[in-house]
Write an enzyme that holds these catalytic residues in place. Structure first.
Site, PDB file in Angstrom:
ATOM      1  CG  ASP A  13      -1.753  -1.214   1.409  1.00 35.27           C
ATOM      2  OD1 ASP A  13      -2.271  -1.795   0.372  1.00 35.27           O
ATOM      3  OD2 ASP A  13      -1.798  -1.874   2.500  1.00 35.27           O
ATOM      4  CE  LYS A  16       3.003  -2.917  -4.706  1.00 36.27           C
ATOM      5  NZ  LYS A  16       2.934  -2.593  -3.286  1.00 36.27           N
ATOM      6  N   GLY A  40      -4.008  -4.650  -4.596  1.00 35.44           N
ATOM      7  CA  GLY A  40      -5.238  -3.853  -4.793  1.00 35.44           C
ATOM      8  C   GLY A  40      -4.637  -2.766  -5.440  1.00 35.44           C
ATOM      9  CG  HIS A  41      -1.931  -2.118  -7.983  1.00 33.05           C
ATOM     10  ND1 HIS A  41      -1.236  -2.354  -8.950  1.00 33.05           N
ATOM     11  CD2 HIS A  41      -1.774  -2.094  -6.638  1.00 33.05           C
ATOM     12  CE1 HIS A  41      -0.077  -2.841  -8.206  1.00 33.05           C
ATOM     13  NE2 HIS A  41      -0.270  -2.937  -7.106  1.00 33.05           N
ATOM     14  CD  GLN A 223       0.657  -9.344  -2.398  1.00 36.81           C
ATOM     15  OE1 GLN A 223       1.348 -10.026  -3.110  1.00 36.81           O
ATOM     16  NE2 GLN A 223      -0.530  -8.770  -2.745  1.00 36.81           N
TER      17      GLN A 223
HETATM   18  P1  IMP Z   1      -2.613 -12.956   1.991  1.00 32.40           P
HETATM   19  O1  IMP Z   1      -1.596 -12.434   1.087  1.00 32.40           O
HETATM   20  O2  IMP Z   1      -3.966 -12.880   2.122  1.00 32.40           O
HETATM   21  O3  IMP Z   1      -2.109 -14.390   2.475  1.00 32.40           O
HETATM   22  O4  IMP Z   1      -2.317 -12.075   3.525  1.00 32.40           O
HETATM   23  C1  IMP Z   1      -0.981 -12.044   4.205  1.00 32.40           C
HETATM   24  C2  IMP Z   1      -0.562 -10.769   4.920  1.00 32.40           C
HETATM   25  O5  IMP Z   1      -0.385  -9.872   3.653  1.00 32.40           O
HETATM   26  C3  IMP Z   1      -1.917  -9.964   5.560  1.00 32.40           C
HETATM   27  O6  IMP Z   1      -1.155  -9.380   6.405  1.00 32.40           O
HETATM   28  C4  IMP Z   1      -2.203  -9.268   4.525  1.00 32.40           C
HETATM   29  O7  IMP Z   1      -3.005  -7.845   5.194  1.00 32.40           O
HETATM   30  C5  IMP Z   1      -1.101  -8.754   3.891  1.00 32.40           C
HETATM   31  N1  IMP Z   1      -1.577  -8.366   2.429  1.00 32.40           N
HETATM   32  C6  IMP Z   1      -1.777  -9.242   1.236  1.00 32.40           C
HETATM   33  N2  IMP Z   1      -1.792  -8.485   0.259  1.00 32.40           N
HETATM   34  C7  IMP Z   1      -1.542  -7.066   0.521  1.00 32.40           C
HETATM   35  C8  IMP Z   1      -1.488  -5.954  -0.282  1.00 32.40           C
HETATM   36  O8  IMP Z   1      -1.794  -5.971  -1.406  1.00 32.40           O
HETATM   37  N3  IMP Z   1      -1.247  -4.905   0.489  1.00 32.40           N
HETATM   38  C9  IMP Z   1      -0.682  -4.907   1.779  1.00 32.40           C
HETATM   39  N4  IMP Z   1      -0.872  -6.022   2.648  1.00 32.40           N
HETATM   40  C10 IMP Z   1      -1.422  -7.177   2.035  1.00 32.40           C
END
Ligand code: IMP
Length: 429
Positions: A13, A16, A40-41, A223
């Site tokens: 977040d 990007k 999420g973009h 991420q």
């Molecule tokens: P997962 O990717 O759904 O397995 O989540 C694992 C961790 O990564 C959690 O803390 C999520 O909140 C975090 N996470 C996954 N995708 C994003 C993203 O696009 N932005 C911020 N945090 C993310």
């Protein structure tokens, strides 16, 4: 001209979307190489706001988008995202979107397992997005994943589903959750096949051709480094490698095709989900940053935890992520704060350290060591040159640059695409 890889240098977040959009307008091909619809973009183009999770950002800019093999692809999520952006006037066809034939699929049982596991963890939950990302990657390395190419071979698909369900239904029984029936999954996948297979191809061939013809490729990370399954705050991480090195393995381009590695960091820090966050703020300033920065998750809508810029952590992300230049975003959110703090190290069990250690308890015990800097009274919002910034803001940026040991090549001063101060063109290599 070099290619460019963009990765997050904090916990995701970092803004990007805007940077990727700006770079995508100058690239020929945009490639996603890891993650899935947990990302999420948000892209603002004219009056339209596009919320992308799986589609490479270049699709909005009329560029070829590629979903690489390093992604985990939820077919239903992809098709509904395509339907959504189509309703907004975009065209997504096999002309402008190609998907690696060997990409592993997220099936309905993956989010079900993700959620059942999180519920079973109770207080110790990871705080996942609940989209099935972790379980899908587990199946990939467990060699039982259903891949896009399997949709073209019904017999293979049927046999692979038997194996998959043997594993998953045992887990669901153990968790006291409902089991999945094979026929329903098989019928669902076979119904999706004609919609998805036209996009499928060996994308490595296309990338090799792009290279031979001198096309510019943008590798779009999702991420961030501190959520990397190896280098992040494990186990509070996502399940893929988010570092730039994975742009090669996750797309089928060779490591020398990655080009310039651009890391994105916010001028402060945020995190969603659980896990260590040494510079987190629990006071009015933290609340203010969240409010001004509109810090709510794009995918889940959860409020993000906010804190001061952690230079120690970003320096670590720069080193392990291979970051050659940094983009600092959302500087304007700090406008008007009387003083700012930067985390420059940690006290852990009475010792001072300059990096976040890997051990679980040590990470949890890390207390930030802060350096205090004066804030600025003026506004940085919309600035397009250093000369337009208050002197204290320039000092803050320069201090960050020094501490993280990477040059700041771009400064983003508002959500508008053109409110950017460019010190160096990443595509120039
Ligand atoms: P997962 O990717 O759904 O397995 O989540 C694992 C961790 O990564 C959690 O803390 C999520 O909140 C975090 N996470 C996954 N995708 C994003 C993203 O696009 N932005 C911020 N945090 C993310």
């Amino acid at each position: 001209m070099a290619n460019v890889a963009v990765i997050g240098a904090q916990w995701g977040d970092e803004g990007k979307g805007k940077v990727v959009d700006w770079l995508a307008s100058r690239a020929d091909i945009v490639v996603r190489f890891q993650g899935g619809h947990n990302a999420g973009h948000t892209l603002v183009v004219g009056n339209e706001t596009y919320k992308l999770s799986l589609l490479p950002s270049g699709v909005v800019r009329g560029k070829l988008g590629i979903i690489g093999n390093g992604v985990v692809l939820d077919p239903e999520a992809l098709l509904s995202e395509i339907a959504r952006v189509t309703a907004q006037g975009l065209k997504v066809t096999p002309e402008n979107l190609r998907i690696a034939e060997n990409v592993p699929l997220i099936l309905p049982l993956h989010p079900a397992l993700d959620k059942a596991r999180e519920a079973a963890r109770g207080e110790d939950k990871i705080g996942t997005t609940g989209r099935g990302i972790g379980p899908a990657y587990e199946d990939k390395v467990g060699r039982r994943a259903i891949r896009l190419c399997d949709l073209a071979e019904p017999e293979t698909l049927s046999a692979k589903l038997d194996e998959l369900l043997l594993h998953h239904n045992a887990l669901f029984r153990g968790l006291g959750a409902p089991e999945f029936a094979k026929q329903e999954l098989l019928d669902g996948l076979l119904a999706l096949a004609p919609k998805l297979l036209p996009f499928s191809e060996p994308v490595w061939e296309r990338l090799a051709e792009a290279r031979a013809t001198g096309k510019r490729v943008l590798f779009e990370g999702a991420q961030a480094v501190m959520l990397d399954v190896d280098h992040g705050t494990y186990p509070y991480v996502t399940s893929s490698n988010t570092v730039a090195g994975n742009a090669a393995a996750g797309s089928g381009a060779g490591p020398d095709a990655i080009g310039f590695v651009l890391g994105i960091a916010k001028a402060y820090a945020t995190r969603v989900g659980s896990g260590p966050f040494p510079s987190e703020l629990f006071d009015e300033t933290g609340r203010l940053l969240g409010e001004r920065g509109r810090e709510f998750g794009t995918v889940t809508g959860r409020p993000r935890r906010c804190g001061w810029f952690d230079a120690c952590m970003v320096r670590q992300a720069v080193k392990v992520g291979g970051v050659q230049g940094l983009v600092l975003t959302k500087l304007d959110v700090l406008d008007g704060l009387p003083e700012l703090k930067i985390c420059t190290g940690y006290r852990i069990h009475g010792e001072t350290v300059k990096y976040l250690p890997a051990a679980f308890r040590a990470q949890a015990a890390a207390e930030p060591i802060f350096e205090t800097m004066p804030g600025w009274a003026g506004s940085t919002r919309g600035a397009r040159s250093y000369a337009e910034l208050p002197a204290e803001a320039v000092k803050y940026v320069r201090r960050i640059e020094e501490l993280v040991e990477a040059p700041i090549v771009l400064l983003s001063t508002s959500p508008e695409r053109d409110d950017t101060i460019m010190m160096r063109d990443p595509f120039a290599g």
